[in-house]
Design a protein around this motif. Sequence first.
Motif, PDB file in Angstrom:
ATOM      1  N   ARG A  88       7.007  -4.434  -3.068  1.00 30.09           N
ATOM      2  CA  ARG A  88       7.002  -2.965  -3.120  1.00 30.09           C
ATOM      3  C   ARG A  88       8.079  -2.367  -4.024  1.00 30.09           C
TER       4      ARG A  88
ATOM      5  N   ASP B 108       0.009  -4.971  -6.772  1.00 28.59           N
ATOM      6  CA  ASP B 108      -0.327  -6.312  -6.330  1.00 28.59           C
ATOM      7  C   ASP B 108      -1.373  -6.230  -5.220  1.00 28.59           C
ATOM      8  N   ARG B 109      -2.177  -7.248  -5.123  1.00 24.98           N
ATOM      9  CA  ARG B 109      -3.242  -7.294  -4.119  1.00 24.98           C
ATOM     10  C   ARG B 109      -2.691  -7.192  -2.703  1.00 24.98           C
ATOM     11  N   SER B 110      -1.468  -7.656  -2.475  1.00 24.55           N
ATOM     12  CA  SER B 110      -0.897  -7.667  -1.127  1.00 24.55           C
ATOM     13  C   SER B 110      -0.261  -6.342  -0.717  1.00 24.55           C
ATOM     14  N   VAL B 111      -0.164  -5.385  -1.639  1.00 30.57           N
ATOM     15  CA  VAL B 111       0.423  -4.073  -1.311  1.00 30.57           C
ATOM     16  C   VAL B 111      -0.578  -3.297  -0.458  1.00 30.57           C
ATOM     17  N   ASP B 112      -0.095  -2.782   0.673  1.00 31.88           N
ATOM     18  CA  ASP B 112      -1.013  -2.064   1.566  1.00 31.88           C
ATOM     19  C   ASP B 112      -1.304  -0.652   1.041  1.00 31.88           C
ATOM     20  N   TYR B 113      -2.338  -0.085   1.581  1.00 32.20           N
ATOM     21  CA  TYR B 113      -2.841   1.211   1.133  1.00 32.20           C
ATOM     22  C   TYR B 113      -1.791   2.314   1.306  1.00 32.20           C
ATOM     23  N   GLY B 114      -1.031   2.265   2.392  1.00 37.69           N
ATOM     24  CA  GLY B 114      -0.015   3.291   2.643  1.00 37.69           C
ATOM     25  C   GLY B 114       1.061   3.307   1.576  1.00 37.69           C
ATOM     26  N   ALA B 115       1.515   2.119   1.153  1.00 39.38           N
ATOM     27  CA  ALA B 115       2.551   2.043   0.115  1.00 39.38           C
ATOM     28  C   ALA B 115       2.021   2.569  -1.215  1.00 39.38           C
TER      29      ALA B 115
END
Length: 136
Positions: free
Chosen positions: A69, A104-111
């Motif tokens: 992040r 990045d694919r692992s970043v969640d929608y909220g971030a």
Amino acid sequence: MALQLDEGEAELSEINVTPFIDVILVLLIVFMVAAPLSTVDVPVNLPGSTAPAGDRPEEPLWLTVTADRRLVLDDAPVPADRLSAILDERSNGQRETPVFLRADRSVDYGALMQVLDQLRAAGYLKVALVGLEAAP
């Protein structure tokens, strides 16, 4: 004993271009090897997309959200609290400059939404999400 030239024979004075060609070929090889190394990119695992690619503007700003992040503008890390000021500095205050956002694919929608909110609050409304082209 001195060398005498006949009146009909003149000295030939030509430029030898062989060393010049050798130098040009060496420079060409150096640039061919160095060019791929100069495209350092931020390592990010992008998701795929089957949408057709759009036209690319001449000089967009590339904003990346890494897996941990962190924000990276082009190739330089950016503190989240200074994002607006640094964007203004890079775009010379032109808020119509497109921002290409990749995460990045692992970043969640909220971030990702927090970053989009920061861009909107800074006045940058032309934001394009970047993904890899996937097979249909």
